[in-house]
Design a protein around this motif. Structure first.
Motif, mmCIF file in Angstrom:
data_model
loop_
_atom_site.group_PDB
_atom_site.id
_atom_site.type_symbol
_atom_site.label_atom_id
_atom_site.label_comp_id
_atom_site.label_asym_id
_atom_site.label_seq_id
_atom_site.Cartn_x
_atom_site.Cartn_y
_atom_site.Cartn_z
ATOM 1 N N GLY A 45 0.770 -1.290 0.149
ATOM 2 C CA GLY A 45 -0.005 0.094 -0.080
ATOM 3 C C GLY A 45 0.979 1.485 -0.045
ATOM 4 N N THR A 46 0.119 2.425 0.400
ATOM 5 C CA THR A 46 0.820 3.744 0.532
ATOM 6 C C THR A 46 1.131 3.844 1.931
ATOM 7 N N MET A 47 2.562 4.228 2.129
ATOM 8 C CA MET A 47 3.009 4.396 3.704
ATOM 9 C C MET A 47 3.172 5.803 3.678
ATOM 10 N N LEU A 48 2.757 6.648 4.953
ATOM 11 C CA LEU A 48 3.190 7.907 5.347
ATOM 12 C C LEU A 48 3.923 7.537 6.723
ATOM 13 N N LEU A 49 5.390 7.956 6.624
ATOM 14 C CA LEU A 49 6.337 7.790 7.635
ATOM 15 C C LEU A 49 6.589 9.103 8.258
ATOM 16 N N THR A 50 6.456 9.225 9.511
ATOM 17 C CA THR A 50 6.656 10.442 10.015
ATOM 18 C C THR A 50 7.768 10.377 11.231
ATOM 19 N N LEU A 51 8.367 11.385 11.289
ATOM 20 C CA LEU A 51 9.585 11.698 12.448
ATOM 21 C C LEU A 51 8.743 12.688 13.451
ATOM 22 N N GLU A 73 15.518 5.523 4.345
ATOM 23 C CA GLU A 73 16.254 6.342 5.368
ATOM 24 C C GLU A 73 15.819 7.667 5.658
ATOM 25 N N VAL A 74 15.840 7.978 6.887
ATOM 26 C CA VAL A 74 15.209 8.996 7.575
ATOM 27 C C VAL A 74 16.304 10.006 8.061
ATOM 28 N N PRO A 75 16.439 11.355 7.641
ATOM 29 C CA PRO A 75 17.373 12.153 8.253
ATOM 30 C C PRO A 75 16.914 12.720 9.578
ATOM 31 N N ILE A 76 18.033 12.764 10.413
ATOM 32 C CA ILE A 76 18.016 13.279 11.914
ATOM 33 C C ILE A 76 17.973 14.467 11.865
ATOM 34 N N PRO A 77 17.548 15.475 12.094
ATOM 35 C CA PRO A 77 17.785 17.036 12.193
ATOM 36 C C PRO A 77 18.999 17.418 13.105
ATOM 37 N N VAL A 119 8.016 14.650 17.525
ATOM 38 C CA VAL A 119 8.560 15.010 18.889
ATOM 39 C C VAL A 119 7.208 15.561 19.258
ATOM 40 N N ASP A 120 7.163 16.924 19.791
ATOM 41 C CA ASP A 120 5.874 17.278 20.084
ATOM 42 C C ASP A 120 4.896 17.868 19.032
ATOM 43 N N HIS A 121 5.880 17.505 17.673
ATOM 44 C CA HIS A 121 5.105 18.150 16.531
ATOM 45 C C HIS A 121 5.818 17.272 15.523
ATOM 46 N N VAL A 122 5.128 17.116 14.060
ATOM 47 C CA VAL A 122 5.999 16.351 13.189
ATOM 48 C C VAL A 122 6.946 17.191 12.556
ATOM 49 N N LEU A 123 8.031 16.292 12.656
ATOM 50 C CA LEU A 123 9.438 17.221 12.136
ATOM 51 C C LEU A 123 9.500 16.919 10.548
ATOM 52 N N SER A 124 9.441 15.565 10.112
ATOM 53 C CA SER A 124 9.336 15.233 8.806
ATOM 54 C C SER A 124 8.484 14.378 8.350
ATOM 55 N N THR A 125 7.953 14.122 6.993
ATOM 56 C CA THR A 125 7.169 13.025 6.380
ATOM 57 C C THR A 125 7.887 12.529 5.263
ATOM 58 N N ILE A 126 7.463 11.120 4.876
ATOM 59 C CA ILE A 126 7.841 10.525 3.924
ATOM 60 C C ILE A 126 6.810 9.816 3.452
ATOM 61 N N VAL A 127 6.364 9.915 2.080
ATOM 62 C CA VAL A 127 5.528 9.183 1.445
ATOM 63 C C VAL A 127 5.894 8.226 0.391
ATOM 64 N N ARG A 128 5.699 6.971 0.538
ATOM 65 C CA ARG A 128 6.068 6.049 -0.743
ATOM 66 C C ARG A 128 5.198 4.686 -0.878
ATOM 67 N N GLU A 129 5.171 4.106 -1.880
ATOM 68 C CA GLU A 129 4.555 2.839 -1.942
ATOM 69 C C GLU A 129 5.326 1.901 -1.189
ATOM 70 N N VAL A 130 4.805 0.795 -0.515
ATOM 71 C CA VAL A 130 5.573 -0.215 0.051
ATOM 72 C C VAL A 130 4.973 -1.582 -0.410
ATOM 73 N N VAL A 168 9.483 7.493 15.211
ATOM 74 C CA VAL A 168 9.143 7.235 14.003
ATOM 75 C C VAL A 168 7.890 6.281 13.720
ATOM 76 N N ALA A 169 6.831 7.131 13.209
ATOM 77 C CA ALA A 169 5.524 6.414 12.944
ATOM 78 C C ALA A 169 5.256 6.022 11.612
ATOM 79 N N ALA A 170 4.406 4.997 11.534
ATOM 80 C CA ALA A 170 4.266 4.504 9.936
ATOM 81 C C ALA A 170 2.762 4.170 10.081
ATOM 82 N N SER A 171 2.147 4.649 8.793
ATOM 83 C CA SER A 171 0.676 4.409 8.517
ATOM 84 C C SER A 171 0.654 3.870 7.022
ATOM 85 N N VAL A 172 0.182 2.766 6.901
ATOM 86 C CA VAL A 172 0.060 2.130 5.627
ATOM 87 C C VAL A 172 -1.444 1.847 5.241
ATOM 88 N N VAL A 173 -1.617 2.453 4.000
ATOM 89 C CA VAL A 173 -3.202 2.356 3.583
ATOM 90 C C VAL A 173 -3.197 1.674 2.423
#
Length: 197
Positions: free
Chosen positions: A40-46, A67-71, A48-59, A80-85
């Motif tokens: 499906g389609t994945m939303l990967l987020t980094l 690969e997730v860059p750390i500020p 803290v008390d808010h969303v720092l970055s997002t990655i959307v890709r097919e899995v 790191v949270a992931a939702s796959v639809v």
């Protein structure tokens, strides 16, 4: 979300997330292994008390690495949270969740911010006596400003009576943060899309 648990067939609503290292220095790159129970389609987020970055890709319906860059400014870790639809499929023979989620904690290593100090002072002193205390630290790397030393003396008996514990500023300012982002969706309200008899 079952941090660290596998996306077994008995729990098809869970995404399994694992990191390639125990901890990271701010500014490094983290490799996240994502095991989804379905393609499906994945939303990967980094987060803290808010969303720092997002990655959307097919899995695919198997483990993939992202690969997730750390500020460089990150303090106290993140999540790191992931939702796959998955796409709708009315021809399926059995029910399968439309969305799967997962979460893992990403720890940051702040050992470089800990300043080693050497304190030289007499082992004992009489009441009213002036004592000389010498505090020595290693040279600070440029362009760091000059540091400040806060020094205080407290009666030992008072500390014993109150079960006083010496504060740890390093842990207080750079310690692990709690998860402060909540995620909601309406996929659970959709009708099942599997084939009826």
């Amino acid at each position: 979300w079952g941090e660290g648990e596998s996306a077994a067939a008995s729990r098809p609503e869970r995404v399994s997330l694992s990191l390639d290292r125990v901890s990271y220095e701010p500014g490094q790159m983290a490799t996240v292994t994502v095991a989804s129970p379905f393609a499906g389609t994945m939303l990967l987020t980094l987060e803290v008390d808010h969303v720092l970055s997002t990655i959307v890709r097919e899995v695919p319906a198997k483990a993939v690495q992202v690969e997730v860059p750390i500020p460089a400014s990150l303090r106290g870790g993140a999540y790191v949270a992931a939702s796959v639809v998955r796409p709708l499929d009315a021809t399926r023979e059995r029910w399968l969740p439309l969305c799967a989620k997962g979460l893992v904690h990403l720890a940051t290593d702040h050992a470089a911010q800990r300043l080693a100090m050497q304190v030289e002072l007499p082992s004992q002193a009489a009441p009213g006596e002036h004592v000389r205390v010498r505090v020595q630290t290693p040279p600070l790397a440029a362009p760091s400003p000059a540091g400040e030393v806060h020094l205080w003396a407290v009666d030992d008996g008072v500390l014993q009576a109150t079960a006083y514990a010496k504060p740890d500023p390093h842990a207080a300012f750079l310690g692990r943060r709690r998860l402060s982002v909540s995620t909601e969706d309406s996929y659970r309200d959709l009708l099942p899309d599997y084939k009826r008899p």
